[in-house]
Design a protein around this motif. Structure first.
Motif, PDB file in Angstrom:
ATOM      1  N   ARG A  18      57.435 -46.052 -54.766  1.00 57.94           N
ATOM      2  CA  ARG A  18      56.588 -45.891 -55.945  1.00 57.94           C
ATOM      3  C   ARG A  18      55.830 -44.571 -55.905  1.00 57.94           C
ATOM      4  NH1 ARG A  18      57.128 -46.618 -60.677  1.00 57.94           N
ATOM      5  NH2 ARG A  18      56.520 -44.451 -60.715  1.00 57.94           N
ATOM      6  N   ASP A  22      56.157 -41.370 -58.331  1.00 55.69           N
ATOM      7  CA  ASP A  22      54.996 -40.795 -59.017  1.00 55.69           C
ATOM      8  C   ASP A  22      54.978 -39.273 -58.883  1.00 55.69           C
ATOM      9  OD1 ASP A  22      53.978 -43.159 -59.998  1.00 55.69           O
ATOM     10  OD2 ASP A  22      52.589 -43.474 -58.331  1.00 55.69           O
ATOM     11  N   GLU A  25      57.836 -37.813 -61.030  1.00 58.16           N
ATOM     12  CA  GLU A  25      57.585 -37.953 -62.468  1.00 58.16           C
ATOM     13  C   GLU A  25      56.299 -37.250 -62.896  1.00 58.16           C
ATOM     14  OE1 GLU A  25      57.631 -42.164 -62.978  1.00 58.16           O
ATOM     15  OE2 GLU A  25      59.719 -42.351 -62.329  1.00 58.16           O
ATOM     16  N   ASN A  27      53.285 -37.763 -62.069  1.00 57.36           N
ATOM     17  CA  ASN A  27      52.058 -38.551 -62.114  1.00 57.36           C
ATOM     18  C   ASN A  27      51.121 -38.136 -60.980  1.00 57.36           C
ATOM     19  OD1 ASN A  27      52.923 -40.146 -64.326  1.00 57.36           O
ATOM     20  ND2 ASN A  27      54.144 -41.406 -62.945  1.00 57.36           N
ATOM     21  N   ARG A 225      52.737 -33.261 -66.471  1.00 58.15           N
ATOM     22  CA  ARG A 225      52.161 -34.600 -66.322  1.00 58.15           C
ATOM     23  C   ARG A 225      51.771 -35.171 -67.676  1.00 58.15           C
ATOM     24  NH1 ARG A 225      47.916 -35.851 -61.692  1.00 58.15           N
ATOM     25  NH2 ARG A 225      46.820 -34.030 -62.488  1.00 58.15           N
TER      26      ARG A 225
END
Length: 226
Positions: A18, A22, A25, A27, A225
């Motif tokens: 995860r 993140d 992507e 994040n 982002r």
């Protein structure tokens, strides 16, 4: 089934995947700080698997930790990225030469690439995330099709370590168009068994991507982002 009922090893793996997603992507971007407690609360797990995942990401070079400030995403290291791109070029050029001179281990893999990249402009994808994943698949397939499992393994490790940077390339429509055009030329040269031409095209393609990396700033990452 609640996540906490799973074995700790599986929990740590889930947290690891995860957090890595993140970063890929956008994040999480270089300089962002991470809290073990916040991650545990967000993902519904205890701090032990969170800590295991964080140390794993640190060992892979994605994160750093300091006594006073805690965990944070490491800044971009352009010197290291240059080295990884050089390694990538070496692996892919060697694979292309073998692929063109000896043929693929499995011809269906090249057929799969043709179905994605040798398409009319109207059928091209424009979603940055999809194109980024297909770009990785294109290069990984060329290496894998050459039949050297160890080279394929090392190549995939390099791919994971430069993924964030590569995917920024596809936030621009002109880079997506260029990727389709360049991949098509490389693939045609491979299918025609022209090793010198294929290698020349591939090297120019990756060198251009490497040049684009140098234009990336922290502002670019924060824009992605959004």
């Amino acid at each position: 089934m609640k996540a906490e009922t799973l074995p700790r090893q599986n929990l740590a793996e889930q947290v690891y995947l995860r957090l890595k997603a993140d970063m890929h992507e956008f994040n999480l971007v270089p300089g962002d700080r991470l809290s073990e407690a916040e991650i545990g609360t967000r993902l519904g797990v205890s701090r032990t698997p969170v800590r295991e995942a964080l140390f794993r990401l640190r060992n892979e070079g994605f994160l750093a930790v300091e006594a006073k400030t805690g965990w944070f995403v490491k800044p971009l290291d352009f010197g290291k990225l240059d080295e990884l791109y050089d390694l990538r070029i070496t692996l892919e050029l060697a694979s292309l030469h073998k692929l063109c001179t000896q043929g693929p281990q499995d011809a269906s893999e090249l057929d799969g690439l043709k179905a994605v990249w040798l398409v009319p402009a109207a059928e091209r994808l424009s979603d940055a995330r999809q194109v980024g994943a297909l770009d990785e698949q294109f290069h990984a397939t060329l290496v894998r099709a050459a039949g050297n499992g160890e080279m394929s393994r090392v190549h995939w490790d390099v791919t994971e370590r430069i993924r964030v940077i590569r995917r920024l390339d596809f936030t621009r429509a002109d880079r997506i168009d260029a990727t389709y055009a360049e991949h098509a030329k490389i693939l045609r040269a491979v299918l025609q068994r022209k090793p010198d031409q294929a290698q020349l095209l591939l090297k120019a393609h990756i060198e251009q991507s490497k040049t684009e990396v140098r234009k990336i700033t922290l502002h670019t990452l924060h824009e992605a982002r959004r």
